[in-house]
Design an enzyme around this catalytic site. Structure first.
Site: not given
Length: 338
Positions: A35, A117, A200
């Site tokens: 994406g 991840n 983040h």
């Protein structure tokens, strides 16, 4: 000092679409079919700063590469599929951008992505350490607060660690801060520049509204609401997409902006400043995002936190324990890898 160096947001992106700048950057995108990877690859292909674009993923890359290769810009495009083709994708690269991984779904935090991840980032960065150890490594894969320590530890294991060349791409936080401040004040977002420091994720995202260029003022309640919106903007998009993904288009824009700034600096352009989550001595966190002066070899100078308000000081103090835990989680993951 900082505002003098910081150019208006998006200037690098706009410049990369003009024909005046010429360069021969060889850029790889790992996770190019996803994406974020597809629109990011489109923006990179559209830039005269890029001469070679190599795309890697575990599915669909030949199709993405074929599609992009028909665009009338000079960057050559080649797709690579599966682990056996990854070394060829990386050879000779100047910059590697990694958006690979699973996206957030409603109800998930960035940290919920860790187990999947972390393995993906460790595998891909190990290949980078072997096949393009001198390249600039730009990590988009979440949770960035953990995937940057993972990347650093992997590079250390391979004996090729250079902290000036490993970047956690937090640019979307800056892009959002600029857009939201501009919206509230009726300004042109391209002329607004808000440094965002810390990390983040959630409350580790610390927008320094007090350092905004041009100077803006908000009542405390509005400032708190604005800060919360910047911190939770990713969740806002995840909810709006209702299970169909996370922030992909704005993240691709922000990733491209960071890459173009980096390439500009590698080309010798002076005064290029971007915030990024990197190895740092600015706080007692081993990694921290602050404005960085970029140069030919990556980070030229960490410009630090600068003068901040008591509200911003409090946010830093509250963010540090969470940041330290996320960093430790990433470091431990690599130590425990077989």
């Amino acid at each position: 000092m900082l505002s003098a160096l910081a150019r208006p947001a998006g200037a690098a992106l706009r410049r990369s679409f003009s024909t005046s700048x010429q360069n021969n950057a060889k850029v790889a995108v790992l996770g190019a079919s996803g994406g974020i990877g597809q629109p990011l690859s489109l923006l990179l292909k559209n830039s005269p700063l890029v001469s070679r674009l190599t795309l890697y993923d575990i599915a669909h890359t030949p199709g993405v590469a074929a599609d992009l290769s028909h665009i009338e810009t000079r960057a050559t495009v080649k797709g690579y599929l599966g682990p056996e083709q990854l070394p060829d994708c990386l050879k000779g690269c100047d910059v590697v951008v990694i958006p690979a991984g699973v996206p957030r779904k409603p109800g998930m935090t960035r940290d919920d992505l860790f187990n999947t991840n972390a393995t993906i980032v460790a595998t891909l960065t190990a290949a980078c350490a072997q096949h393009c150890p001198d390249a600039m490594i730009c990590i988009i894969s979440n949770p960035v607060n953990s995937t940057i320590p993972i990347t650093a530890e992997v590079f250390k294991k391979h004996g090729v660690y250079n902290p000036n060349k490993i970047f956690g791409v937090t640019t979307l936080d800056i892009v959002r801060a600029n857009a939201f401040v501009a919206e509230l004040k009726g300004l042109d977002p391209a002329r607004v520049s808000v440094p965002v420091i810390g990390g983040h994720a959630g409350k580790t995202i610390i927008p320094l509204i007090s350092q905004c260029t041009p100077k803006v003022d908000f009542p405390q309640d509005q400032l708190s609401t604005l800060t919360g919106r910047i911190q939770e903007a990713g969740t806002e998009v995840v909810k709006a997409k209702a299970g169909a993904g996370s922030a992909t288009l704005s993240m691709a824009y922000a990733g491209a902006r960071f890459v173009f700034s980096l390439v500009d600096a590698m080309n010798g352009k002076e005064g290029v400043v971007e915030c990024s989550f990197v190895k740092s001595q600015e706080t007692d966190c081993p990694y921290f995002s602050t404005p960085l002066l970029l140069g030919k070899k990556g980070i030229e100078k960490n410009l630090g936190i600068g003068k901040i308000s008591p509200f911003e000081e409090k946010m830093i103090a509250e963010a540090i324990p969470e940041l330290k835990a996320s960093i430790k989680k990433g470091e431990e993951f690599v130590k425990n890898m077989k």
